[in-house]
Design a protein around this motif. Sequence first.
Motif, mmCIF file in Angstrom:
data_model
loop_
_atom_site.group_PDB
_atom_site.id
_atom_site.type_symbol
_atom_site.label_atom_id
_atom_site.label_comp_id
_atom_site.label_asym_id
_atom_site.label_seq_id
_atom_site.Cartn_x
_atom_site.Cartn_y
_atom_site.Cartn_z
ATOM 1 N N THR A 1 -8.471 -32.131 15.638
ATOM 2 C CA THR A 1 -8.575 -30.636 15.752
ATOM 3 C C THR A 1 -8.946 -29.921 14.055
ATOM 4 O OG1 THR A 1 -7.129 -31.180 16.972
ATOM 5 C CG2 THR A 1 -6.679 -28.721 16.543
ATOM 6 N N ILE A 2 -9.541 -28.913 14.090
ATOM 7 C CA ILE A 2 -9.506 -28.072 13.280
ATOM 8 C C ILE A 2 -9.136 -26.743 13.670
ATOM 9 C CG2 ILE A 2 -10.808 -27.151 11.509
ATOM 10 C CD1 ILE A 2 -12.919 -29.928 11.797
ATOM 11 N N ALA A 3 -8.246 -25.768 13.256
ATOM 12 C CA ALA A 3 -8.491 -24.168 13.445
ATOM 13 C C ALA A 3 -8.909 -23.754 12.721
ATOM 14 C CB ALA A 3 -6.602 -24.076 13.886
ATOM 15 N N ILE A 4 -9.999 -22.586 12.958
ATOM 16 C CA ILE A 4 -10.556 -21.444 11.948
ATOM 17 C C ILE A 4 -9.539 -20.558 12.312
ATOM 18 C CG2 ILE A 4 -12.625 -20.305 11.717
ATOM 19 C CD1 ILE A 4 -12.902 -23.751 11.220
ATOM 20 N N LEU A 5 -9.009 -20.032 11.844
ATOM 21 C CA LEU A 5 -8.509 -18.794 11.969
ATOM 22 C C LEU A 5 -8.883 -17.013 10.928
ATOM 23 C CD1 LEU A 5 -4.651 -20.426 9.604
ATOM 24 C CD2 LEU A 5 -5.455 -20.379 11.969
ATOM 25 N N PRO A 6 -8.321 -16.383 11.834
ATOM 26 C CA PRO A 6 -8.880 -15.546 11.801
ATOM 27 C C PRO A 6 -8.182 -15.040 9.996
ATOM 28 C CG PRO A 6 -7.332 -14.733 13.318
ATOM 29 C CD PRO A 6 -7.797 -16.770 13.383
ATOM 30 N N ILE A 7 -8.521 -13.850 9.166
ATOM 31 C CA ILE A 7 -7.965 -13.405 8.291
ATOM 32 C C ILE A 7 -6.829 -12.366 8.741
ATOM 33 C CG2 ILE A 7 -8.437 -11.943 5.957
ATOM 34 C CD1 ILE A 7 -9.984 -14.558 5.815
ATOM 35 N N GLY A 8 -5.354 -12.529 8.301
ATOM 36 C CA GLY A 8 -4.093 -12.118 8.581
ATOM 37 C C GLY A 8 -4.232 -10.396 8.208
ATOM 38 N N THR A 9 -3.898 -9.667 8.682
ATOM 39 C CA THR A 9 -4.028 -8.000 8.416
ATOM 40 C C THR A 9 -2.353 -8.128 7.962
ATOM 41 O OG1 THR A 9 -4.875 -7.608 11.032
ATOM 42 C CG2 THR A 9 -3.051 -5.996 9.007
ATOM 43 N N PRO A 10 -2.389 -7.134 6.780
ATOM 44 C CA PRO A 10 -1.073 -7.272 5.885
ATOM 45 C C PRO A 10 -0.156 -6.346 6.535
ATOM 46 C CG PRO A 10 -3.315 -6.784 4.271
ATOM 47 C CD PRO A 10 -3.453 -7.276 6.513
ATOM 48 N N VAL A 11 0.795 -6.530 6.265
ATOM 49 C CA VAL A 11 2.042 -4.527 6.882
ATOM 50 C C VAL A 11 2.295 -4.535 5.731
ATOM 51 C CG1 VAL A 11 4.196 -4.627 8.461
ATOM 52 C CG2 VAL A 11 2.900 -6.585 8.516
ATOM 53 N N LEU A 12 2.500 -2.914 5.301
ATOM 54 C CA LEU A 12 2.455 -1.866 4.340
ATOM 55 C C LEU A 12 4.366 -1.877 4.973
ATOM 56 C CD1 LEU A 12 0.000 0.350 4.187
ATOM 57 C CD2 LEU A 12 0.340 -0.295 3.028
ATOM 58 N N ASN A 13 4.361 -2.213 3.522
ATOM 59 C CA ASN A 13 5.703 -1.739 3.635
ATOM 60 C C ASN A 13 5.990 0.071 2.764
ATOM 61 O OD1 ASN A 13 7.103 -4.103 3.696
ATOM 62 N ND2 ASN A 13 6.830 -3.561 1.043
ATOM 63 N N ASP A 14 6.973 1.057 3.459
ATOM 64 C CA ASP A 14 7.470 2.385 3.568
ATOM 65 C C ASP A 14 7.043 2.892 1.915
ATOM 66 O OD1 ASP A 14 7.447 4.952 5.187
ATOM 67 O OD2 ASP A 14 9.981 4.782 4.060
ATOM 68 N N VAL A 15 6.373 4.230 1.330
ATOM 69 C CA VAL A 15 5.727 3.967 0.613
ATOM 70 C C VAL A 15 6.515 5.892 0.580
ATOM 71 C CG1 VAL A 15 4.330 5.550 -1.155
ATOM 72 C CG2 VAL A 15 3.225 3.311 -0.086
ATOM 73 N N PRO A 16 7.863 5.738 -0.204
ATOM 74 C CA PRO A 16 8.734 6.223 0.003
ATOM 75 C C PRO A 16 7.896 8.293 -0.544
ATOM 76 C CG PRO A 16 9.699 5.181 -1.692
ATOM 77 C CD PRO A 16 8.097 4.345 -1.453
ATOM 78 N N ASP A 17 8.516 8.989 0.590
ATOM 79 C CA ASP A 17 8.694 10.657 -0.459
ATOM 80 C C ASP A 17 8.853 10.936 -1.709
ATOM 81 O OD1 ASP A 17 6.885 10.203 1.794
ATOM 82 O OD2 ASP A 17 8.099 11.988 3.301
ATOM 83 N N GLY A 18 8.231 11.263 -2.547
ATOM 84 C CA GLY A 18 8.570 11.926 -3.917
ATOM 85 C C GLY A 18 8.365 12.602 -4.653
ATOM 86 N N SER A 19 8.377 12.632 -5.920
ATOM 87 C CA SER A 19 7.966 13.076 -7.222
ATOM 88 C C SER A 19 7.075 12.245 -7.768
ATOM 89 C CB SER A 19 8.784 13.614 -8.329
ATOM 90 O OG SER A 19 10.191 12.917 -8.507
ATOM 91 N N ASP A 20 7.069 10.969 -7.587
ATOM 92 C CA ASP A 20 6.341 10.179 -7.889
ATOM 93 C C ASP A 20 5.093 9.940 -7.594
ATOM 94 O OD1 ASP A 20 5.594 7.284 -9.502
ATOM 95 O OD2 ASP A 20 7.187 5.833 -8.272
ATOM 96 N N SER A 21 4.197 10.297 -9.090
ATOM 97 C CA SER A 21 3.419 10.302 -8.977
ATOM 98 C C SER A 21 2.354 9.028 -8.730
ATOM 99 C CB SER A 21 2.427 11.323 -9.437
ATOM 100 O OG SER A 21 2.754 11.210 -11.085
ATOM 101 N N THR A 22 2.281 8.218 -9.533
ATOM 102 C CA THR A 22 1.961 6.683 -9.280
ATOM 103 C C THR A 22 3.625 6.100 -8.040
ATOM 104 O OG1 THR A 22 3.742 5.960 -11.548
ATOM 105 C CG2 THR A 22 1.211 6.761 -11.348
#
Length: 180
Positions: free
Chosen positions: A85-106
Amino acid sequence: VVTNPVNTSDSTPTLSWLPVEDAAGYEVYFAAENDVPNPILRESGLSASSVSVSNELTPGIYKFWVRAIAPDGSLTPWSLNSQSTIAILPIGTPVLNDVPDGSDSTPTITWSDVPEAARYEVFISLSATPTVPVVRFNGLTSATFTPATPLAAGDYRVWVRAISANSKVGAWSVPDSFTV
């Protein structure tokens, strides 16, 4: 004895096995698990102890057997079903963490690691023009990104996707919205 692969995201895998002493060649049988009677690959007379699948496979479960051919043409039994048995796996999809709102421009953008990923691509746009990138970078090897150039004040969306070592591209993540 089948040695490789077991699970992979490579859609054109190399199938390999341990060599058999004094074998004149090998026969390989490779098929989708749900369609074993119709092989994708069936080759006889192979001299090496590996063969690559040339047609791109869709994600799913596949079966692979190999047997040795003796110099007199007689055949060994097929390799064990427990190894097939061999499984050909799809490429997973990342889950983004929340980007906080604010004054950080980077702002530092982080996401869940995808095991099949060799690198990631990040796409940041203004919310008003989601198809026009403000930042697009695809050479990230870790699950974090901080823009090198400060973002102007505004409302943004960010997406990320995984890319495998053989350049298979996964789906874009669910976007995250944030304000600078």
